[in-house]
Design an enzyme around this catalytic site. Structure first.
Site, PDB file in Angstrom:
ATOM      1  N   GLN A  99       0.775  -1.425   0.266  1.00  7.85           N
ATOM      2  CA  GLN A  99      -0.217   0.299   0.204  1.00  7.85           C
ATOM      3  C   GLN A  99       0.786   1.473  -0.101  1.00  7.85           C
ATOM      4  O   GLN A  99       1.477   1.277   0.526  1.00  7.85           O
ATOM      5  CB  GLN A  99      -0.705  -0.328   0.717  1.00  7.85           C
ATOM      6  CG  GLN A  99      -1.858   1.228   1.275  1.00  7.85           C
ATOM      7  CD  GLN A  99      -2.806   1.445   2.290  1.00  7.85           C
ATOM      8  OE1 GLN A  99      -3.199   0.275   3.018  1.00  7.85           O
ATOM      9  NE2 GLN A  99      -3.317   2.109   2.700  1.00  7.85           N
ATOM     10  N   CYS A 105      -7.102   0.754   1.798  1.00  9.61           N
ATOM     11  CA  CYS A 105      -6.376  -0.354   1.996  1.00  9.61           C
ATOM     12  C   CYS A 105      -7.840  -1.566   1.911  1.00  9.61           C
ATOM     13  O   CYS A 105      -7.497  -2.878   1.560  1.00  9.61           O
ATOM     14  CB  CYS A 105      -5.919  -1.207   3.602  1.00  9.61           C
ATOM     15  SG  CYS A 105      -7.635   0.440   4.661  1.00  9.61           S
ATOM     16  N   HIS A 260      -7.656  -0.980  10.400  1.00 11.15           N
ATOM     17  CA  HIS A 260      -7.290  -1.090   9.385  1.00 11.15           C
ATOM     18  C   HIS A 260      -8.408  -2.011   8.548  1.00 11.15           C
ATOM     19  O   HIS A 260      -8.839  -2.920   9.473  1.00 11.15           O
ATOM     20  CB  HIS A 260      -6.107  -0.953   8.771  1.00 11.15           C
ATOM     21  CG  HIS A 260      -5.235  -1.954   7.886  1.00 11.15           C
ATOM     22  ND1 HIS A 260      -5.075  -0.964   6.978  1.00 11.15           N
ATOM     23  CD2 HIS A 260      -4.227  -2.804   8.037  1.00 11.15           C
ATOM     24  CE1 HIS A 260      -3.808  -1.411   5.770  1.00 11.15           C
ATOM     25  NE2 HIS A 260      -3.734  -2.624   7.318  1.00 11.15           N
ATOM     26  N   ASN A 284      -2.316  -8.145   5.660  1.00 13.90           N
ATOM     27  CA  ASN A 284      -2.094  -6.495   5.935  1.00 13.90           C
ATOM     28  C   ASN A 284      -2.102  -6.456   4.669  1.00 13.90           C
ATOM     29  O   ASN A 284      -0.120  -6.683   4.144  1.00 13.90           O
ATOM     30  CB  ASN A 284      -0.949  -6.659   6.762  1.00 13.90           C
ATOM     31  CG  ASN A 284      -1.379  -5.045   7.118  1.00 13.90           C
ATOM     32  OD1 ASN A 284      -1.052  -4.549   6.593  1.00 13.90           O
ATOM     33  ND2 ASN A 284       0.028  -4.484   8.535  1.00 13.90           N
ATOM     34  N   TRP A 286      -0.233  -3.108   3.565  1.00 10.57           N
ATOM     35  CA  TRP A 286       0.501  -2.455   4.069  1.00 10.57           C
ATOM     36  C   TRP A 286       2.107  -3.637   3.340  1.00 10.57           C
ATOM     37  O   TRP A 286       3.164  -2.904   3.152  1.00 10.57           O
ATOM     38  CB  TRP A 286       1.239  -1.913   5.216  1.00 10.57           C
ATOM     39  CG  TRP A 286       0.380  -1.344   6.063  1.00 10.57           C
ATOM     40  CD1 TRP A 286      -1.277  -0.813   5.479  1.00 10.57           C
ATOM     41  CD2 TRP A 286       0.224  -0.364   6.717  1.00 10.57           C
ATOM     42  NE1 TRP A 286      -1.324   0.472   5.574  1.00 10.57           N
ATOM     43  CE2 TRP A 286      -0.641   0.224   7.522  1.00 10.57           C
ATOM     44  CE3 TRP A 286       1.034  -0.494   8.313  1.00 10.57           C
ATOM     45  CZ2 TRP A 286      -0.772   1.148   7.800  1.00 10.57           C
ATOM     46  CZ3 TRP A 286       0.679  -0.064   9.501  1.00 10.57           C
ATOM     47  CH2 TRP A 286      -0.227   1.198   8.817  1.00 10.57           C
TER      48      TRP A 286
END
Length: 672
Positions: A99, A105, A260, A284, A286
């Site tokens: 990300q 997200c 998130h 995740n 990220w």
């Protein structure tokens, strides 16, 4: 009562099935034709520049960044960033995604789940493009929008701020599918700014054209563990979210980020200590940042797990993916989202294996009726607005058999328009209201257990403001028969267990029969390999050989003429669907293979018998060098085992003199 002239089809509105917007007949977003535009650019030696989504702050959005930063944004093509850029390298994976600065997200979590489901991924990411052949700076991606699949064309100029990606950036520096797909979705939504905060449930639907369900983990269903494993087995997309403000993204000491969205990438039940443990795998977007509690990468719990499970499940890398117990999952996350082309996530615990889901879709306009201050939701408008009737034929009091989804449609370039508070009433034949559901959301979905009868759905809005809508009514047909209309997924015809998909297997058969009424072993080989190639797990075990297909055909060929009729193929298809469900259920570690213990469980699940000697011979006959059985060999094994078991039973019941046991008979016929 319903009016005498009413029927189970709507009086107003129109059904959308078969219209423009199917995966085979895409609607061109903004009227742009990818092939025509690329051909024009190639003929002129130009790189495409998209005037409908230009390299300008208008495509970013006026409030995403401070004004001084907006004007510092630079747009660069991948060919300016890398000498040898690629759209995809070594396949598409969630680990390709990291990300960027934009708070999307929710979309990337849905995208991460999409990479696990090939049957949906191929709809979204066309293969007819890249940086090598016919490169002209133009790409296209497909999304489902309000009942239609749309083809979105973009140029490949990507936004950078201070030399860094503003949008998602790939983990591999020369792989650009995540950044370009995100840009296409931003264009669909109106701007990058409109991706900065959103709903994971909306993105799951946009990437699949499916129907979704949400579970509050603060008040979870009692059978949550079974729901998760059933959804994983039936190839649903899944995601989850934590509570908190999405603009702050506070990371707790245990590694979980507040506000998130995450992807649920797996669910497993493994032996642990003296019992079983349900664990959930989460990723995740990220691309880093993981849970630090029990069952995380370096936690001591893994030391108590058998090596074969640990090696299959544990990936000890800082890639954003981690395992956690179902109990911790409920404590750390707020919502679970599950999505599929049909509501297969409602089929868990259903003892019937022949259920199919039918779908009726309608698009129309809702208008406010006469003002009624007594009613919060303008029920007075029901007499002047569309009502949609449906009939329920079957009923199982333990499982939901109807799903209703109402979606409000925003005009193109108005994706940031505020959602109204919409919903619907469900009424019986005598106009008694069974249920009403209203939410301020793009998509309002409700699941019901209804007894046989005729019902009506009445869409409405809380505000006195008209809106265009898409209504979808999914009905579970328990007693499936050849003529019932079932909904199949856009990809693999048998991708969802518990669905007997009559129309899809007929179409598949007729396509390979090539205008004939039967298929031979060569045609059967092409058909089966086409089916398994569309699924990552089933394809791991290899392709069907001509000899194996000739053997399968011999088992199903009742006329002994070396060909299969549609009826004979229908019997084979039902067996294939049954064995595929069993295979995925018993393949606990999602390896694409069964070991000897899993094979034994699979045989028992099919209602057949075995013993140690026969099991050993089956592994010798159908297993690979590592003692594993892939899907292809599992199908050949089970078809022969089932046929020969019934042959022995028929001989014994027919009074034939058989001087051997069933196991001796099977040992003889299964190894030779």
């Amino acid at each position: 009562m319903l009016a005498p002239s009413s029927s189970v089809t709507p009086e107003r509105g129109w059904q959308t099935s078969g219209a423009t917007g199917s995966p085979q007949n895409l609607r061109k977003f903004n009227g742009q034709d990818f092939r025509e535009l690329r051909a024009s650019c190639l003929s002129q030696g130009l790189l495409f520049e998209d005037a409908t989504f230009p390299a300008h702050v208008s495509s970013i959005g006026a409030s995403l960044l401070p004004e001084e930063k907006l004007w510092q944004i630079q747009w660069k093509r991948p060919t300016e960033l890398q000498r040898n850029p690629h759209l995809i390298t070594d396949g598409v994976s969630r680990f390709d995604i990291m990300q960027g600065e934009i708070g999307d997200c929710w979309m990337l979590a849905a995208l991460g789940s999409l990479t696990l489901r090939k049957q949906f991924l191929e709809n979204v990411l066309p293969k007819d493009q890249g940086f090598q052949d016919d490169y002209a700076g133009i790409f296209h991606f497909r999304f489902w929008q309000y009942g239609e699949w749309v083809d979105v064309v973009i140029d490949d100029r990507l936004p950078f701020l201070n030399g860094r990606y503003l949008s998602v950036h790939p983990r591999t520096s020369n792989e650009f599918w995540p950044s370009l797909l995100e840009k296409a979705y931003a264009k669909l939504q109106g701007s990058y700014q409109n991706l900065n905060g959103g709903y994971l449930s909306d993105a799951l639907v946009d990437l699949t054209g499916g129907v979704q369900v949400q579970f509050s983990l603060k008040d979870p269903p009692p059978d949550l563990e079974e729901i998760l494993r059933a959804a994983d087995t039936s190839r649903c997309l899944m995601g989850c979210g934590t509570s908190g403000q999405s603009t702050r993204n506070i990371e707790l000491r245990n590694g979980i980020v507040q506000g998130h969205a995450y992807t649920v990438t797996g669910a497993a039940k493994i032996p642990y200590k003296n019992g079983w443990k349900h664990i959930i795998r989460i990723w995740n977007p990220w691309g880093h940042g993981e849970w630090k509690g029990p069952w995380s990468d370096n936690s001591p719990q893994w030391d108590r797990v058998e090596p074969k499970y640990r090696e299959a499940l544990l990936r000890n890398k800082d890639d954003g993916e981690f395992w956690m117990s179902c109990k911790d999952f409920q404590e750390q996350f707020s919502w679970l989202y599950i999505c599929n082309s049909t509501p297969t996530f409602l089929d868990f615990g259903d003892e019937h294996g022949t259920a199919a889901w039918s779908l009726n879709s309608y698009t129309n306009l809702w208008s406010p009726g006469l003002p009624s201050r007594r009613s919060r939701y303008s029920r007075g408008a029901a007499s002047t607005n569309p009502q949609y009737f449906f009939r329920v034929l079957d009923h199982n009091p333990k499982t939901c058999n109807v799903a209703i989804s109402l979606m409000q449609k925003h005009a193109e370039h108005m994706q940031d328009e505020k959602n109204l508070r919409i919903g619907f009433f469900i009424t019986t034949e005598n106009s008694r209201v069974l249920k009403q559901t209203f939410l301020k959301a793009r998509d309002v979905t409700s699941y019901l257990i209804l007894s046989p009868g005729t019902y009506a759905v009445v869409p409405a809005a809380a505000e006195d403001q008209e809106f265009q809508f898409l209504l979808r009514i999914f009905i579970k047909n328990q007693d499936y028969h050849e003529n019932s209309s079932s909904l199949t997924s856009p990809g693999l015809p048998m991708d969802v267990p518990r669905q007997n998909q009559g129309s899809s297997y007929k179409a598949l058969f007729l396509r390979h029969a090539k205008q004939g009424s039967t298929i031979d072993a060569s045609q059967l080989q092409q058909l089966l390999n086409e089916v398994i190639s569309q699924d990552e797990m089933t394809s791991l075990g290899g392709r069907f050989s001509f000899d194996s297909c000739r053997g399968i055909l011999a088992l199903m060929d009742l006329n002994s003429n070396g060909r299969l009729t549609l009826q004979e193929f229908g019997s084979l298809w039902r067996s294939l669907t049954k064995y595929r469900e069993i295979f995925f259920k018993e393949d606990r570690n999602r390896s694409g293979f069964l070991d000897v213990a899993e094979l034994e469980n699979a045989i028992q699940a099919a209602g057949l018998s075995t013993d140690v000697q026969l099991l050993r011979l089956l592994m010798l006959r159908y297993g690979d060098g590592a003692g594993r059985v892939g899907f292809r060999d599992f199908v050949c094994c089970m078809l022969r085992l089932d046929t020969m078991s019934h042959a022995f039973q028929n001989l014994a019941e027919g009074g034939s003199q058989i001087s051997m046991t069933a196991m001796e008979w099977l040992t003889l016929v299964m190894y030779t």
